[in-house]
Enzyme design. Structure first.
Site, PDB file in Angstrom:
ATOM      1  CB  CYS A   1      -0.984  -0.029   1.151  1.00 47.90           C
ATOM      2  SG  CYS A   1      -2.390   1.081   0.898  1.00 47.90           S
TER       3      CYS A   1
ATOM      4  CG  HIS B   1      -3.722  -3.532   3.399  1.00 42.92           C
ATOM      5  ND1 HIS B   1      -2.527  -3.174   3.969  1.00 42.92           N
ATOM      6  CD2 HIS B   1      -4.305  -2.369   2.985  1.00 42.92           C
ATOM      7  CE1 HIS B   1      -2.387  -1.860   3.908  1.00 42.92           C
ATOM      8  NE2 HIS B   1      -3.443  -1.349   3.309  1.00 42.92           N
TER       9      HIS B   1
END
Length: 516
Positions: free
Chosen positions: A355, A439
């Site tokens: 991310c 994630h």
């Protein structure tokens, strides 16, 4: 008929509210009770995306798993994601609605559009939404176990409280106060918590639960009897200290599953070597639970680092997610970590960016949303250009990598344009540097094993991932341990009466009460 309910409050932050709530949920569902978790307002950078694309705290997602139900936005209607010392992004019913200062959120002036326009900068305006969500859950489930935040005796915030006594009063919920005895001072904390509440609030505080006790409970019982005499309130249980129970915490640096796995699995690594993973402890780190699945593997050693020399013996360096990508990038440069990561990548030593960490590895960032710094040069390791969009991406992608199926979730404003490299989970890979917005991908067992085999080969380690490690099974075992704690060390009959019938009548007032 409205379902039963209970609010689990705490004498302090990190007293154990999240795990006690999860334990009560797992105990109830094992008794055949249809139960759901609820937290009106959560402040955390550790979040999750539900199947309908709503962002909620990971603690509530974990508690939903304890209940064996699918998490929804109803379970955490207000999520605050800190962006610095003085402001947070407000996520309402799973969607971001703006940035607000602490003063603006808790009732003073301050804030920015659209959040200010939407809610007038006042936390109290959210109470109606919160109560509607709770009522919907109570109309659907036999019981709803609510988690408070911080302490219910924050007298400076009581007027606008929607997560502790504010919601207990409005919804008629009995309150169980949890105290961490391992910190010391638990009796004073229990007494002081009650004594700082108004008479109306005190009527709902049914009693106490002692958490993290070490030693002979018989030595504690005289104190519990005296506490009952002083407050008129009983203690509903004494939970023993156990390592590795802090799963999916709101914030912190604990690798939650590592303690549990290390205690339960004493077997040596499958291969001849261990694999060392260094996670850069960037500012405003989000979803640090991404590395839990690595820590669950026998022979994988995970540690958080903040100095370049700590990368020297690492076989894999992870740059995790962050709520402040540009700030984290500057921190890495200031600390000398950016230079060390660049050298690793040039030498073909494994680096994984997740991310915000993925964005940092790119060529440049255009950020007029998060930091509002405009054009910022990245580390230039991956052929990626990032532009921050005002709309947040919230998805649950499914795909394949390294020949294995992978599931994950995305929470980001940054939109990546990839100009080269090998595709990798909607991100890219160049040599042994990997980047993705996903994630939770490492929780996919087959993919995690394949990834670790690649890392071990690149690092020259004779490490072999275990063939039978199931992250989902380990999580279920841990949730069952929480349920066992409640079943074995709490008065479950009294707890059920509390959930079903509310706080006992005639509880005494403990002076002085809340200040006028």
């Amino acid at each position: 008929m409205t379902g039963g309910g209970l609010l689990v409050a705490g004498t302090t932050s990190d007293a154990g509210k999240s795990v006690v709530t999860a334990g009560i949920c797992r105990w109830l569902v094992r008794q055949g009770v249809k139960v759901a978790p609820f937290k009106a307002q959560n402040m955390s950078l550790n979040s999750f995306v539900t199947r309908e694309g709503a962002e909620i705290g990971r603690a509530q997602a974990m508690q939903a798993q304890a209940c064996r139900v699918e998490p929804t936005a109803l379970m955490n209607p207000v999520l605050l994601k800190p962006g610095g010392e003085q402001s947070s992004q407000v996520v309402l019913l799973g969607k971001p609605v703006g940035e607000l200062s602490a003063r603006g959120f808790f009732g003073g002036s301050g804030g920015s559009s659209p959040g200010k326009r939407l809610h007038g900068g006042r936390q109290q305006k959210l109470l109606g939404t919160v109560l509607e969500c709770l009522a919907e859950l109570r109309g659907t489930y036999d019981a709803v176990i609510c988690e408070g935040a911080g302490s219910p005796a924050e007298i400076n915030l009581r007027r606008t409280d929607i997560v502790n006594m504010g919601i207990a009063r409005n919804a008629g919920l009995p309150v169980l106060v949890v105290g961490d005895i391992d910190r010391g001072g638990v009796f004073a904390s229990f007494f002081g918590t009650v004594a700082l509440l108004s008479p109306e609030d005190q009527e709902l505080v049914a009693g106490f639960l002692v958490n993290k006790f070490r030693g002979d409970v018989g030595l504690l019982e005289p104190g519990l009897d005296m506490l009952h005499g002083l407050t008129g309130r009983r203690t509903y249980g004494v939970l023993p200290f156990q390592h590795g129970l802090g799963i999916d915490e709101e914030d912190g640096l604990r690798v939650s599953l590592r303690g549990t796995v290390r205690e339960s699995n004493v077997a040596p690594p499958v291969g001849e070597d261990v694999l060392r993973v260094a996670v850069c402890a960037v500012p405003l780190m989000s979803n640090f639970t991404d590395v839990d699945a690595l820590a669950a593997e026998p022979g994988v050693v995970v540690r958080f680092v903040d100095r370049p020399e700590e990368l020297a013996d690492a076989d894999l360096v992870v740059i995790p997610g962050t709520r402040g990508t540009v700030r984290a990038l500057e921190w890495l440069r200031k600390r000398g970590l950016a230079e060390a990561i660049g050298r690793r990548a040039a030498e073909g030593r494994p680096v994984l960016g997740i991310c915000g960490g993925f964005q940092i590895l790119g060529e440049h960032i255009e950020d007029d949303v998060e930091s509002r710094r405009g054009h910022v040069e990245g580390l230039g390791i991956l052929p990626v250009r990032v532009r921050f969009a005002r709309e947040k991406t919230l998805t649950r992608p499914v795909g394949e990598a390294l020949g294995e199926p992978v599931e994950g979730y995305e929470i980001h404003h940054g939109v990546a344009s990839i100009t080269d490299g090998e595709p990798f989970l909607d991100g890219c890979r160049v040599g042994q540097t990997w980047g993705t917005h996903w994630h939770g991908s490492l929780e996919s067992d087959g993919f995690r094993r394949a990834f670790l085999r690649e890392v071990a080969a690149a690092a020259g380690r004779r490490f072999v991932p275990a063939a039978d490690t199931s992250f989902a099974a380990l999580r279920e075992e841990q949730l069952d341990r929480l349920g066992d704690l409640i079943e074995q060390h709490a008065d479950t009959d009294a707890l059920w009466r509390l959930i079903e019938s509310g706080a006992p009548q005639g509880l005494p007032f403990i002076p002085p009460g809340a200040p006028a």
